[in-house]
Scaffold this motif. Structure first.
Motif, short mmCIF file in Angstrom:
data_model
loop_
_atom_site.label_atom_id
_atom_site.label_comp_id
_atom_site.label_asym_id
_atom_site.label_seq_id
_atom_site.Cartn_x
_atom_site.Cartn_y
_atom_site.Cartn_z
N MET A 1 0.85 -1.20 0.00
CA MET A 1 0.00 0.00 0.00
C MET A 1 0.89 1.24 0.00
N LEU A 2 0.47 2.28 -0.74
CA LEU A 2 1.24 3.52 -0.82
C LEU A 2 1.29 4.16 0.56
N GLN A 3 2.52 4.29 1.10
CA GLN A 3 2.69 4.78 2.45
C GLN A 3 3.09 6.27 2.43
N VAL A 4 2.47 7.04 3.33
CA VAL A 4 2.81 8.46 3.50
C VAL A 4 3.12 8.68 4.97
N ALA A 5 4.30 9.20 5.27
CA ALA A 5 4.70 9.42 6.66
C ALA A 5 3.75 10.41 7.34
N ARG A 6 3.58 10.19 8.66
CA ARG A 6 2.64 11.05 9.40
C ARG A 6 3.08 12.52 9.37
N TRP A 7 4.40 12.76 9.42
CA TRP A 7 4.88 14.15 9.43
C TRP A 7 4.52 14.85 8.12
N ARG A 8 4.48 14.07 7.02
CA ARG A 8 4.09 14.68 5.75
C ARG A 8 2.62 15.10 5.77
N ILE A 9 1.80 14.26 6.37
CA ILE A 9 0.37 14.59 6.46
C ILE A 9 0.18 15.87 7.27
N VAL A 10 0.88 15.97 8.40
CA VAL A 10 0.77 17.17 9.25
C VAL A 10 1.30 18.39 8.50
N PHE A 11 2.43 18.21 7.81
CA PHE A 11 3.03 19.32 7.09
C PHE A 11 2.10 19.83 5.98
N VAL A 12 1.51 18.89 5.23
CA VAL A 12 0.59 19.28 4.15
C VAL A 12 -0.63 19.99 4.74
N ALA A 13 -1.15 19.49 5.84
CA ALA A 13 -2.33 20.11 6.45
C ALA A 13 -2.04 21.53 6.91
N ILE A 14 -0.88 21.73 7.55
CA ILE A 14 -0.53 23.07 8.06
C ILE A 14 -0.33 24.05 6.91
N VAL A 15 0.42 23.63 5.90
CA VAL A 15 0.69 24.53 4.77
C VAL A 15 -0.60 24.88 4.03
N THR A 16 -1.45 23.88 3.82
CA THR A 16 -2.71 24.13 3.12
C THR A 16 -3.60 25.07 3.91
N LEU A 17 -3.67 24.87 5.23
CA LEU A 17 -4.48 25.74 6.07
C LEU A 17 -3.97 27.18 6.04
N LEU A 18 -2.65 27.35 6.16
CA LEU A 18 -2.08 28.70 6.10
C LEU A 18 -2.31 29.33 4.73
N GLY A 19 -2.23 28.52 3.68
CA GLY A 19 -2.48 29.04 2.34
C GLY A 19 -3.88 29.57 2.19
N VAL A 20 -4.85 28.83 2.70
CA VAL A 20 -6.24 29.28 2.62
C VAL A 20 -6.45 30.56 3.43
N VAL A 21 -5.83 30.62 4.62
CA VAL A 21 -5.99 31.80 5.49
C VAL A 21 -5.44 33.05 4.82
N PHE A 22 -4.25 32.95 4.22
CA PHE A 22 -3.64 34.12 3.60
C PHE A 22 -4.26 34.46 2.24
N ALA A 23 -4.79 33.46 1.55
CA ALA A 23 -5.37 33.74 0.23
C ALA A 23 -6.82 34.19 0.30
N LEU A 24 -7.55 33.78 1.35
CA LEU A 24 -8.97 34.08 1.45
C LEU A 24 -9.29 35.58 1.42
N PRO A 25 -8.50 36.46 2.10
CA PRO A 25 -8.85 37.89 2.05
C PRO A 25 -8.90 38.47 0.65
#
Length: 541
Positions: A1-25
């Motif tokens: 099964m395609l494995q993704v490290a947990r730190w990558r999941i957290v990193f992607v979630a944080i970056v995506t959330l920050l991106g939405v916050v800064f782009a939304l205005p």
């Protein structure tokens, strides 16, 4: 099964959330944006001059004033060098006449020794002005009757102009920023010109007044014994100077000592205020430690005498010193309005220009052209996105093509978020760079998917094919994006401003967001799909 490290999941979630916050205005209407906190209101993309409209000024520094100021310094240095010579060389007069600093020796026979002392004096100045080596900064000539003249060489004058332009750029930036003009672009053009572009500032005349004043503040001792007739006729000693009042109602002017006791360079701060007794607008100032010491000693030695506060060769005020001022603070009065007091305080905080700036060209750019460009850019982006969507779906199916499109959408969000966070201006070339970046971003997905197809054809299982697609394509992806990034950084470094810089900004940001979305986002979405469906074959095979 395609494995993704947990730190990558957290990193992607944080970056995506920050991106939405800064782009939304950037998507909120003005009414909703005004109700948001300051950090949200400030997180919007600044539009460049070509998209927003504004003011354009082409300025030229007064090289003649720079030369005159340098020659006055050279005149003082020449006098000091002759006094320090062993034995001392006497002279009858010194000053600046035409384009030369000159001294006249009492004994013309001292000319060879004087020239030797003066050339030795000029060596450090040459190194400071020109960085050492090359042609001399000063050229000395010997005339009749012991006259020695020093002239600034053309190479040194060009270097003075370059240094003056660079200093003026920083001062103009400090003057314009407090006025609320965002993303002002100030760049050098040639050796002695400055291009100023102020998006959103539609009044070039107001901008011209704001930056055109030299704002050289000096404090002088007043000569109470000067002959008014001689002053009116211009017959004053070299050490004296007649200056007019800034307010004509106060009279013609006064005679001051030419050499200032203090200069505005010794100010730590300047703020608009109101006089406690008259309630009139004033400007309060505070000296640095050296200025406070000099000001305290001067006021202690001159109680009961006036001193002059001079701005750009006009006397603002000449109050009488009633008592020693030892705290290093004071105030400037001069029939100010609240607006003019605030403007003077801004000028003093920013510092004085090294020389006057002449406006060669000025124009106001309306927002209509920018609005048309924005609409055209939006239409182009939508068309490009639809074409990319159709291609990816036809080439790799709804699942894999859809995942690429989701990653592409997030890529656009992150680019806008990064530009908002870093304060980068979006220009018309930047829009072109954005479209190009989004189109090229899919190259990584194409590389990954084609590698998966090759692995499936070689007989590998879907999971192994997917893992090999990412692991073996990643090297090629990084190689391509590093060269891409190198080209963008070269453009950023070599282009001071303008279309190339706007294009390079979006290109540079797009490299990082493209790798992030095409590799990490795509990998994460495919991992979730593998985990939930456990497919027996890949839809792209």
């Amino acid at each position: 099964m395609l494995q993704v490290a947990r730190w990558r999941i957290v990193f992607v979630a944080i970056v995506t959330l920050l991106g939405v916050v800064f782009a939304l205005p950037n998507l909120l209407p003005p009414a909703a944006l005004r109700a948001m906190p300051d950090f949200v209101r400030n997180s919007t993309i600044n539009l460049g001059l070509d998209l927003r409209g504004g003011s354009y000024l082409l300025l030229e520094i007064d090289s003649a004033t720079l030369e005159r100021q340098r020659l006055e310094q050279v005149s003082d240095l020449m006098a000091s060098a002759l006094r320090d010579a062993e034995p001392r060389i006497t002279y009858t007069g010194r000053g600046v006449v035409g384009g030369a600093a000159r001294v006249r020796l009492t004994n013309p026979a001292d000319a060879p020794r004087a020239l030797q002392a003066l050339r030795a004096m000029a060596a450090p100045a040459q190194q400071n002005a020109l960085g050492g080596g090359g042609d001399p900064e000063l050229a000395f000539t010997q005339g009749a009757d012991g006259l020695i003249e020093a002239r600034v060489t053309p190479q040194a004058l060009e270097q003075l102009a370059r240094q003056g332009v660079q200093q003026s750029i920083e001062i103009i930036r400090r003057r314009v920023d407090p006025s609320g003009v965002s993303e002002v672009s100030i760049t050098r053009q040639g050796a002695d010109r400055i291009v100023l572009q102020a998006p959103g500032d539609s009044d070039p005349e107001a901008l011209r007044r704001r930056i055109g004043q030299t704002a050289r503040l000096t404090f002088h001792e007043v000569d109470l014994n000067a002959d008014p007739v001689a002053a009116a006729e211009g017959r004053l000693p070299q050490s004296r100077q007649f200056l007019p009042y800034a307010d004509p109602q106060r009279g013609a002017g006064i005679v001051i000592m030419r050499r200032p006791k203090l200069t505005g360079e010794m100010l730590n701060d300047a703020l608009p205020s109101f006089d406690a007794q008259t309630n009139e607008p004033v400007v309060t100032f505070r000296f640095n430690s050296e200025g406070a010491r000099i000001f305290g000693r001067f006021t202690s030695e001159n109680v009961g005498r006036p001193f002059a506060v001079v701005l750009d060769d006009r006397v603002l005020t000449d109050p009488v010193i009633n008592e020693p001022i030892l705290g290093g603070t004071g105030q400037i009065s001069g029939n100010f309005t609240p607006e003019s007091a605030n403007e003077l305080a801004v000028l003093l905080r920013a510092g004085a220009l090294p020389a006057p700036l002449e406006v060669i060209e000025q124009r106001a750019i309306g927002p209509e052209l920018g609005q048309d460009a924005i609409e055209a850019g939006a239409i182009s982006t939508v068309i490009a996105f639809v074409l990319v969507l159709v291609f990816m779906v036809l080439a790799y199916g709804f699942l894999f093509g859809g995942i690429s499109v989701i990653a592409l959408l997030l890529n656009g969000v992150l680019i806008f978020a990064a530009m908002s966070a870093f304060g980068a201006a979006l220009t018309l070339p930047g829009v072109a760079g954005l479209i190009l970046t989004l189109a090229v971003a899919l190259d990584a997905n194409v590389l990954i998917y084609e590698r998966m197809r090759d692995e499936v054809r070689a007989g590998r299982s879907p999971v192994l094919a997917a893992e090999a697609g990412f692991s073996r394509a990643i090297v090629t992806i990084f190689d391509a994006n590093i060269t891409h990034l190198g080209a963008a950084l070269i453009m950023l470094a070599l282009a001071p401003a303008g279309p190339v810089k706007g294009f390079a900004w979006t290109l540079t940001i797009g490299v990082f967001t493209s790798v992030f979305t095409a590799v990490l986002i795509t990998q994460l979405l495919l991992a979730w799909w593998f985990r939930s469906t456990r497919p027996k074959r890949l839809p792209i095979s």
